[in-house]
Design a protein around this motif. Structure first.
Motif, short mmCIF file in Angstrom:
data_model
loop_
_atom_site.label_atom_id
_atom_site.label_comp_id
_atom_site.label_asym_id
_atom_site.label_seq_id
_atom_site.Cartn_x
_atom_site.Cartn_y
_atom_site.Cartn_z
N LYS A 45 0.81 -1.22 0.00
CA LYS A 45 0.00 0.00 0.00
C LYS A 45 0.85 1.28 0.00
CE LYS A 45 -3.51 2.83 1.48
NZ LYS A 45 -4.36 3.58 0.59
N ALA A 48 1.50 2.20 -3.44
CA ALA A 48 0.38 2.06 -4.39
C ALA A 48 -0.02 3.38 -5.02
CB ALA A 48 -0.81 1.40 -3.70
N PHE A 49 -0.03 4.47 -4.24
CA PHE A 49 -0.41 5.75 -4.83
C PHE A 49 0.57 6.13 -5.93
CE2 PHE A 49 0.01 10.41 -5.08
CZ PHE A 49 -1.25 10.71 -5.57
N LEU A 52 -0.08 3.97 -8.98
CA LEU A 52 -1.35 4.32 -9.64
C LEU A 52 -1.17 5.61 -10.45
CD1 LEU A 52 -4.33 3.60 -10.05
CD2 LEU A 52 -4.83 4.60 -7.82
N LEU A 53 -0.44 6.56 -9.88
CA LEU A 53 -0.14 7.80 -10.59
C LEU A 53 0.76 7.53 -11.79
CD1 LEU A 53 -0.67 10.82 -10.44
CD2 LEU A 53 1.28 11.03 -8.90
N GLN A 56 -1.38 6.26 -14.48
CA GLN A 56 -2.20 7.34 -15.06
C GLN A 56 -1.36 8.18 -16.03
OE1 GLN A 56 -2.31 10.95 -14.52
NE2 GLN A 56 -4.04 10.99 -15.92
N ARG A 57 -0.08 8.37 -15.70
CA ARG A 57 0.78 9.20 -16.54
C ARG A 57 1.40 8.44 -17.70
NH1 ARG A 57 3.78 12.80 -11.83
NH2 ARG A 57 1.91 14.02 -11.35
N LEU A 64 -4.70 0.53 -17.20
CA LEU A 64 -5.26 -0.25 -16.09
C LEU A 64 -6.63 -0.80 -16.44
CD1 LEU A 64 -4.33 1.98 -13.03
CD2 LEU A 64 -3.31 -0.20 -13.71
N VAL A 67 -8.00 -2.35 -10.50
CA VAL A 67 -7.11 -2.25 -9.35
C VAL A 67 -7.83 -2.87 -8.16
CG1 VAL A 67 -5.77 -0.71 -7.85
CG2 VAL A 67 -6.18 -0.06 -10.24
N GLU A 69 -8.10 -3.32 -4.17
CA GLU A 69 -7.70 -2.53 -3.00
C GLU A 69 -6.88 -3.38 -2.02
OE1 GLU A 69 -10.58 0.44 -1.57
OE2 GLU A 69 -11.89 -0.24 -3.17
N LYS B 45 -3.28 14.46 0.72
CA LYS B 45 -2.59 13.22 0.32
C LYS B 45 -3.23 11.97 0.94
CE LYS B 45 1.18 10.44 -0.41
NZ LYS B 45 1.36 9.59 -1.55
N ALA B 48 -5.81 10.82 -1.33
CA ALA B 48 -5.50 10.87 -2.77
C ALA B 48 -5.51 9.49 -3.42
CB ALA B 48 -4.16 11.55 -3.00
N PHE B 49 -5.01 8.46 -2.73
CA PHE B 49 -5.03 7.13 -3.33
C PHE B 49 -6.47 6.69 -3.57
CE2 PHE B 49 -5.40 2.49 -2.92
CZ PHE B 49 -4.68 2.12 -4.03
N ASP B 50 -7.33 6.87 -2.57
CA ASP B 50 -8.73 6.46 -2.73
C ASP B 50 -9.38 7.19 -3.90
OD1 ASP B 50 -8.48 4.73 -0.63
OD2 ASP B 50 -9.82 5.80 0.74
N LEU B 52 -7.86 8.60 -6.55
CA LEU B 52 -7.24 8.18 -7.81
C LEU B 52 -7.83 6.84 -8.25
CD1 LEU B 52 -5.14 8.83 -9.98
CD2 LEU B 52 -3.37 7.98 -8.45
N LEU B 53 -8.05 5.96 -7.27
CA LEU B 53 -8.68 4.68 -7.56
C LEU B 53 -10.14 4.87 -7.99
CD1 LEU B 53 -8.08 1.67 -7.53
CD2 LEU B 53 -8.72 1.60 -5.12
N GLN B 56 -10.09 5.89 -11.53
CA GLN B 56 -9.76 4.75 -12.39
C GLN B 56 -10.98 3.86 -12.59
OE1 GLN B 56 -9.21 1.17 -11.74
NE2 GLN B 56 -8.70 0.99 -13.91
N ARG B 57 -11.81 3.72 -11.55
CA ARG B 57 -12.98 2.85 -11.63
C ARG B 57 -14.19 3.53 -12.24
NH1 ARG B 57 -12.40 -0.29 -5.82
NH2 ARG B 57 -10.62 -1.53 -6.49
N VAL B 67 -2.64 14.58 -13.03
CA VAL B 67 -2.65 14.59 -11.57
C VAL B 67 -1.38 15.28 -11.11
CG1 VAL B 67 -2.76 13.22 -9.45
CG2 VAL B 67 -3.88 12.37 -11.53
N LEU B 68 -1.52 16.29 -10.24
CA LEU B 68 -0.36 17.00 -9.68
C LEU B 68 -0.02 16.36 -8.34
CD1 LEU B 68 -1.60 18.94 -11.81
CD2 LEU B 68 -0.82 20.82 -10.39
N GLU B 69 1.26 16.03 -8.14
CA GLU B 69 1.68 15.34 -6.91
C GLU B 69 1.59 16.28 -5.71
OE1 GLU B 69 4.92 12.43 -7.30
OE2 GLU B 69 4.94 12.93 -9.42
N VAL B 114 -3.13 17.11 -3.26
CA VAL B 114 -2.96 16.45 -4.55
C VAL B 114 -4.11 16.91 -5.45
CG1 VAL B 114 -2.95 14.22 -5.75
CG2 VAL B 114 -1.87 14.44 -3.49
N PRO B 155 -17.72 2.39 -6.09
CA PRO B 155 -16.98 2.94 -4.95
C PRO B 155 -15.50 2.56 -4.98
CG PRO B 155 -18.81 1.50 -4.25
CD PRO B 155 -18.64 1.32 -5.73
N ALA B 156 -14.69 3.34 -4.28
CA ALA B 156 -13.27 3.04 -4.10
C ALA B 156 -12.85 3.64 -2.77
CB ALA B 156 -12.44 3.63 -5.23
N GLY B 157 -12.37 2.79 -1.85
CA GLY B 157 -11.98 3.28 -0.54
C GLY B 157 -13.12 4.07 0.09
#
Lengths: 265, 265
Positions: A45, A48-49, A52-53, A56-57, A64, A67, A69, B45, B48-50, B52-53, B56-57, B67-69, B114, B155-157
């Protein structure tokens, strides 16, 4: 089992996964006609961020399809299956080093693992053949040749590294068709990243691929290069996360998603 | 400034962003012809993972253009610009509640934010018009009507919530054209999610949109529904992250990416 392997194209995805779960180790090319196959990368985990980024890039090498969880081992892409057992062969990387291969990844699993399922070019190969464009490595019964390039991926967080490409020699008069057809499948690597001149992307010898097997190139054929799902493994080797689990090249996850679900008009 | 607004289509993206940075507050429809506009969502942050996921879904409502870090305030999409100042108007959400609107988000910023840049349907509207398909809200000089639906996102996270759609009435004989044309733009919401019968997706009254403005529907036109970039704001309201910053609906980021970069053949 021999009967089942002789009928590999006709197996349902769940029948194919059951065969691999029971210990059969073969490349998955040709299995379950009409269904998409996927590359696997599982990371803790904490990484993972960033990955995933990275995906995306870098949608061309890392499209993808799904994904899972943290700790999840199944999804609708492998209905009822287990991502740790249903692929014919797995690779374990520690600090970027390939340390082990096995037919079952359960012993390496951690509850915080996030699994990325990445599209593979098997899908558009069927479309190429259906449109009369030859696919040399299928005709020659070899694995597709893959090469590290001097093209760099777009970095994200801790992940960076070279683009890996697959190569298919295409008759010059059908290169435009190959571009048009594969463009319609952006979720499985899409249009080529390079046409002709291998040296321009750092490939010195087409006869010596970094992964897979070399294929014969006939008179009048042009080498055409597509972004490849082995890129994440090259990036893991360069970026050295503490732990990563992947499939073994050519030994993919056979999913329940239909090829055509990834076609755009 | 009046001169600049009269020539909004001819402004370069950086000229448009400079205008907004200086304090002009207008909807961005019609600015910088040929360049893509984007929805903004910035999150800490930890979330952000949730998200981004989630994106993606849910690629139809949340197609990511970039996406800007953490802490990053610019990217190649807004070359030299600042994501906190270059949009005409911003919204601040705390625990899912809209608490403030402003023309500058700098005071709300945290170093761990993010930022997600999400495609908007302005791109395919130009393609519809170029192909002779009328776009009612442009002809009627209104904002596009948008509706919450009973369709749930994947859903995601921690993120879940309803799909928001935009509606364009299309002459029955051109519905197929509208589907074909918008299918070619998967990065800006792509093909419609629903054609006809608003009640089937929980829309009781087309004349009372949840966001934007209603449009007149002529005899012989069918309501056609596309996934909408306001979905992330509805999801933030339902999922209640501690902090979120978005653009104000209709007041988008004008990017340096060309519309045509998002067209597939």
């Amino acid at each position: 089992m021999t009967t089942e392997l002789n009928n590999r194209a006709g197996l349902s995805p769940s029948q194919a996964r059951e065969l691999f779960r029971a210990g059969t180790v073969v490349p998955t090319s040709g299995f379950s006609h009409g269904f998409a196959q996927a590359n696997l990368l599982s990371l803790p985990k904490e990484d993972a961020f960033d990955f995933l980024l990275f995906a995306q890039r870098n949608p061309k090498p890392c499209p993808l399809l799904g994904v899972l969880e943290p700790g999840q081992v199944s999804s609708e892409l492998l209905n009822g299956g287990d991502i740790r057992t249903d692929i014919p062969a797995y690779r374990l990387f520690r600090d970027g080093e390939l340390v082990e291969e096995a037919t079952d990844a359960t012993a390496w699993w951690r509850e915080d693992m996030v699994s990325f399922l990445i599209g593979c070019s098997f899908t558009f190969e069927a479309a190429l053949l259906d449109n009369g464009v030859p696919v040399a490595h299928i005709a020659q019964e070899r694995n597709v040749p893959m090469y590290r390039t001097t093209i760099q991926t777009n970095p994200a967080g801790r992940f960076a590294g070279p683009l890996v490409v697959s190569m298919r020699p295409i008759p010059a008069g059908q290169v435009a068709d190959a571009v048009r057809i594969t463009s319609r499948y952006p979720a499985v690597h899409g249009a080529p990243v390079h046409v002709g001149d291998p040296a321009a992307i750092g490939i010195e010898d087409l006869g010596a691929p970094d992964f897979g097997e070399s294929v014969a190139i006939a008179e009048g054929e042009i080498p055409v290069f597509w972004a490849c799902g082995v890129t994440p493994q090259a990036v893991v080797m360069d970026s050295r996360p503490t732990l990563a689990i992947s499939h073994s090249p050519g030994h993919m996850l056979v999913t329940d998603a239909r090829d055509l679900a990834y076609q755009v008009p």
